[in-house]
Design a protein around this motif. Sequence first.
Motif, short mmCIF file in Angstrom:
data_model
loop_
_atom_site.label_atom_id
_atom_site.label_comp_id
_atom_site.label_asym_id
_atom_site.label_seq_id
_atom_site.Cartn_x
_atom_site.Cartn_y
_atom_site.Cartn_z
N VAL A 173 37.46 44.66 39.14
CA VAL A 173 36.92 44.17 40.41
C VAL A 173 36.85 45.29 41.46
N GLU A 179 36.92 33.40 41.70
CA GLU A 179 37.79 34.35 41.01
C GLU A 179 37.30 34.62 39.60
N LYS A 198 34.14 36.70 39.89
CA LYS A 198 34.44 38.06 40.34
C LYS A 198 34.92 38.94 39.19
N VAL A 199 35.79 38.39 38.34
CA VAL A 199 36.33 39.18 37.23
C VAL A 199 35.38 39.20 36.04
N GLY A 231 32.84 41.88 37.20
CA GLY A 231 33.64 42.91 36.54
C GLY A 231 32.86 43.63 35.45
#
Length: 277
Positions: free
Chosen positions: A62, A116, A119-120, A124
């Motif tokens: 991230v 979350e 995001k990862v 990512g």
Amino acid sequence: MPSYAVIGASRGIALELVRQLAASPDNVVFAVVRNIATSTHLTAFVTESKRNNVHVLQADVVDHVALKAAATRAAEITGGSLDVLIHSAARMEYTTMFKTLTDYEDDEKLEEDFLEYFKVNTLGVTHSINAFLPLLRQGTTKKIVVISSIAGERNIAWDLRIDVMAAYSASKAATHMVLTKYAVLLESEGFTVVSLFPGMVDISATAVGPLSADLLTDIGSLLEKFKKADPNVDLTPLSLENGTRSLLEAIHSFGPADTGAVRSAEGHTVARVVVDA
């Protein structure tokens, strides 16, 4: 010397990928982890094996700044190139993993979990590819492989009526679209961009801890759906060594003709982008 960067190499399949790749002294292997200090299994392997062809780099997926710094360090070692990028980092938060869209305590918790995961698992991957892309463009193989999950496949969710893993599955579906975009973007440069499903692999040896009884029940219910859909399906997990060996064989076999594909470790095409001329 073939060079590989393995993202998320602290444990599990990615760590075993590092082990097997490092077995050949001709390979240069970059093991990218979120935190070197807590990557005890990787540190033990590097120390005990005395392999001088493994380079451990610290970068959270991230953190695009840290990833670019890791890529810069890799470039210093290889002279500016990278042949294969294998991304195996993912968020799997077991406390929320099996929630449906209506299981969250409130809308704020739902939004937090979705963001979350995205995001990862999605950004990512994007940050990792962007950071190492300049090196890959100078490499001889130009290969990008993301270890993914059938949880992100719409037809699997619908055909098996899987309503759980809502946030995780949505992030994986988005990742498959991201990889499709990279496949289209880089096709003319001779790149191979593939999403690869590992299948059932036993990663308990390097797991953070034992699975809870509730989680085992949830997993059991999910596997029953697969058995109902195909009574002959073999859900016996492969050993970490054998499962990873199958993945590496698949990775080595991929070429530009496979770009845009979503494949299983057995070589089956799960999905594919088709671009009309």
